[in-house]
Enzyme design. Structure first.
Site, PDB file in Angstrom:
ATOM      1  CG  HIS A 124      28.714  -0.765  62.904  1.00  0.00           C
ATOM      2  ND1 HIS A 124      29.152  -1.866  63.599  1.00  0.00           N
ATOM      3  CD2 HIS A 124      29.220   0.310  63.555  1.00  0.00           C
ATOM      4  CE1 HIS A 124      29.895  -1.474  64.621  1.00  0.00           C
ATOM      5  NE2 HIS A 124      29.954  -0.160  64.622  1.00  0.00           N
ATOM      6  CD  GLN A 204      24.801   5.608  65.360  1.00  0.00           C
ATOM      7  OE1 GLN A 204      24.379   6.651  65.860  1.00  0.00           O
ATOM      8  NE2 GLN A 204      25.907   5.033  65.786  1.00  0.00           N
ATOM      9  CE  LYS A 227      26.130   2.490  68.870  1.00  0.00           C
ATOM     10  NZ  LYS A 227      27.432   3.166  68.753  1.00  0.00           N
ATOM     11  CB  CYS A 365      32.876  -0.194  63.120  1.00  0.00           C
ATOM     12  SG  CYS A 365      33.840  -0.365  64.594  1.00  0.00           S
TER      13      CYS A 365
HETATM   14  N1  PMP Z   1      25.266  -0.659  64.152  1.00  0.00           N
HETATM   15  C1  PMP Z   1      25.475   0.659  64.020  1.00  0.00           C
HETATM   16  C2  PMP Z   1      24.810   1.395  62.898  1.00  0.00           C
HETATM   17  C3  PMP Z   1      26.283   1.322  64.938  1.00  0.00           C
HETATM   18  O1  PMP Z   1      26.496   2.630  64.821  1.00  0.00           O
HETATM   19  C4  PMP Z   1      26.881   0.587  65.993  1.00  0.00           C
HETATM   20  C5  PMP Z   1      27.779   1.258  67.012  1.00  0.00           C
HETATM   21  N2  PMP Z   1      28.712   2.135  66.492  1.00  0.00           N
HETATM   22  C6  PMP Z   1      26.618  -0.781  66.090  1.00  0.00           C
HETATM   23  C7  PMP Z   1      25.811  -1.367  65.145  1.00  0.00           C
HETATM   24  C8  PMP Z   1      27.187  -1.620  67.184  1.00  0.00           C
HETATM   25  O2  PMP Z   1      26.653  -1.250  68.407  1.00  0.00           O
HETATM   26  P1  PMP Z   1      27.198  -1.893  69.768  1.00  0.00           P
HETATM   27  O3  PMP Z   1      28.673  -1.681  69.754  1.00  0.00           O
HETATM   28  O4  PMP Z   1      26.515  -1.086  70.831  1.00  0.00           O
HETATM   29  O5  PMP Z   1      26.822  -3.319  69.764  1.00  0.00           O
END
Ligand code: PMP
Length: 407
Positions: A124, A204, A227, A365
């Site tokens: 990500h 995740q 999450k 992302c």
């Molecule tokens: N890492 C992963 C694997 C994610 O899926 C996400 C959220 N989509 C994030 C990091 C970022 O999380 P947050 O926006 O809650 O900081």
């Protein structure tokens, strides 16, 4: 899980009875954020109604009560992931802030020009950009573990990347795009054999599996409350005490100090050294409540049911002509990314929305991963234990209609 159990669980989530365009909501965007059970919503209200006072600094009754609740939440979370001590749990705004914290503090303390950070092809942006920023600051190099055609990391290539210049490995536990469950324990072992610490992005993973940071032997493990059925704006950095003790603070101000003078400031002990400013003491207690909710159902039971949903959805989606599932790892979590023929993912997502079905479309992302796959994006359906096979049936029938319209 039985239909009865699932129906009972669904009643705990008020938003699941919301109507979207006059249709029952089908919420398949759980990887982006999960819905909140009433217990979590009640805990937030209870906090503001009964326990609201700024924590740590107050001598008065309410402040002490609020402090106790916040520190109890920290204890609960430490036990939940099997940390050795609550002082290894740092509250952050989420996964992103936790990774930025490590990239800054570890970067300041441990890194110099020419050093290398190893991440993977399936990360990500939150686990790419902070390291890129560090590499720019310190003139370091980012090395990328490649993946195979199923979306699994190529472990033999990984081992070749580890060398005397490698300062840290930072990889995801579960891919938010492909669902790949990464064999992080094995990867941590390989890095430790060369004295290289490892950060795991558990955003995740935690909602779908038991995480034991000591069994994994992770140096850092990060996740987001929202999450895992908790509120937005709260997350956790777990770090081994020996690392957190050594690293400098990330931000200054508030409770992170021991003593301040204009000449010199000394820093507080763990975990407060990393928690500048008023902490989210309502969020922390609500996050602990969310984890209690998950624990009461049982994470193994949740995982087994979500696997069943994912297998069922995969089978049903493959009925559709031109269906291409992106990410076919042997070990896969409850994420299905797909494309149908040459239809743009956005068009599919838009029309599904009109039918009451929430999926996510786009690059999720993970633009470098999309570049590697040679696609602009995917449609992504992600499941939680409050979803049902009937919802999947409705989704597949709706998708067939949408594909018919767009072909
Ligand atoms: N890492 C992963 C694997 C994610 O899926 C996400 C959220 N989509 C994030 C990091 C970022 O999380 P947050 O926006 O809650 O900081």
């Amino acid at each position: 899980m039985t239909t009865q159990e699932i129906n009972k669980i669904r009643e705990d989530f008020p938003i699941l009875s919301v109507k979207v365009y006059d249709k029952p909501l089908i919420y398949f965007d759980n990887a982006a954020t999960t819905q909140k059970p009433k217990a979590v919503l009640d805990r937030i209200n209870y906090g503001y109604e009964h326990l609201n006072a700024n924590i740590h600094r107050g001598v008065h009754f309410l402040s002490q009560k609020a402090t106790d609740a916040h520190e109890e939440a920290r204890n609960f979370i430490a036990n939940y992931i099997n940390a050795e001590s609550a002082s290894e749990i740092i509250f952050t705004r989420g996964t992103t802030e936790a990774i930025n914290l490590v990239a800054f503090s570890f970067g300041e303390f441990c890194c110099k020009e020419g050093d290398e950070i190893v991440i993977s092809a399936i990360e990500h942006h939150s686990n790419i950009v902070p390291w890129q920023m560090l590499c720019e600051r310190k003139k370091m190099k980012l090395r990328i573990i490649p993946m195979n055609e199923k979306g699994e990391l190529r472990l033999n290539e990984y081992e070749k990347l580890l060398n005397e210049k490698t300062r840290l490995v930072s990889v995801t536990h579960v891919s938010n795009v492909l669902g790949t469950v990464v064999p992080v324990k094995e990867m941590i072992e390989a890095a430790h054999a060369k004295n290289i610490p490892v950060l795991i992005d558990g955003a995740q993973a935690l909602p779908h599996m038991q995480v034991d940071v000591r069994d994994l032997n992770a140096d850092f493990y990060v996740f987001s409350g929202h999450k895992i059925y908790g509120p937005t704006g709260i997350g956790v950095l777990y770090g081994k005490k020996e690392w957190l003790d050594k690293l400098p603070p990330y931000q200054g101000g508030g409770e992170m100090i021991q003593n301040v003078s204009f000449e010199k400031t000394t820093y507080n002990e763990l975990p407060f050294k990393f928690e500048a400013g008023t902490p989210d003491y309502i969020g922390s207690t609500a996050l602990a409540e969310a984890l209690k909710y998950v624990e009461n159902i049982g994470i193994d039971k949740i995982a087994a049911y979500e696997d069943e949903l994912t297998a069922y959805a995969t089978k049903r989606l493959l009925e559709i002509d031109g269906m291409r599932i992106i990410g076919t790892s042997e070990h896969k979590s409850s994420v299905i990314s797909f494309l149908v023929g040459d239809i743009h993912p956005y068009d599919i997502g838009m029309l599904l929305d009109k039918l009451g079905i929430a999926v996510r479309t786009g690059h999720h992302c993970a633009q470098p991963l999309m570049d590697e796959l040679g696609i602009p994006g995917t449609v992504r359906a992600t499941f939680s234990f409050y979803n049902t096979k009937e919802e999947i049936d409705t989704f597949v029938e709706a998708l067939k209609r949408v594909v018919g319209m767009l072909s």
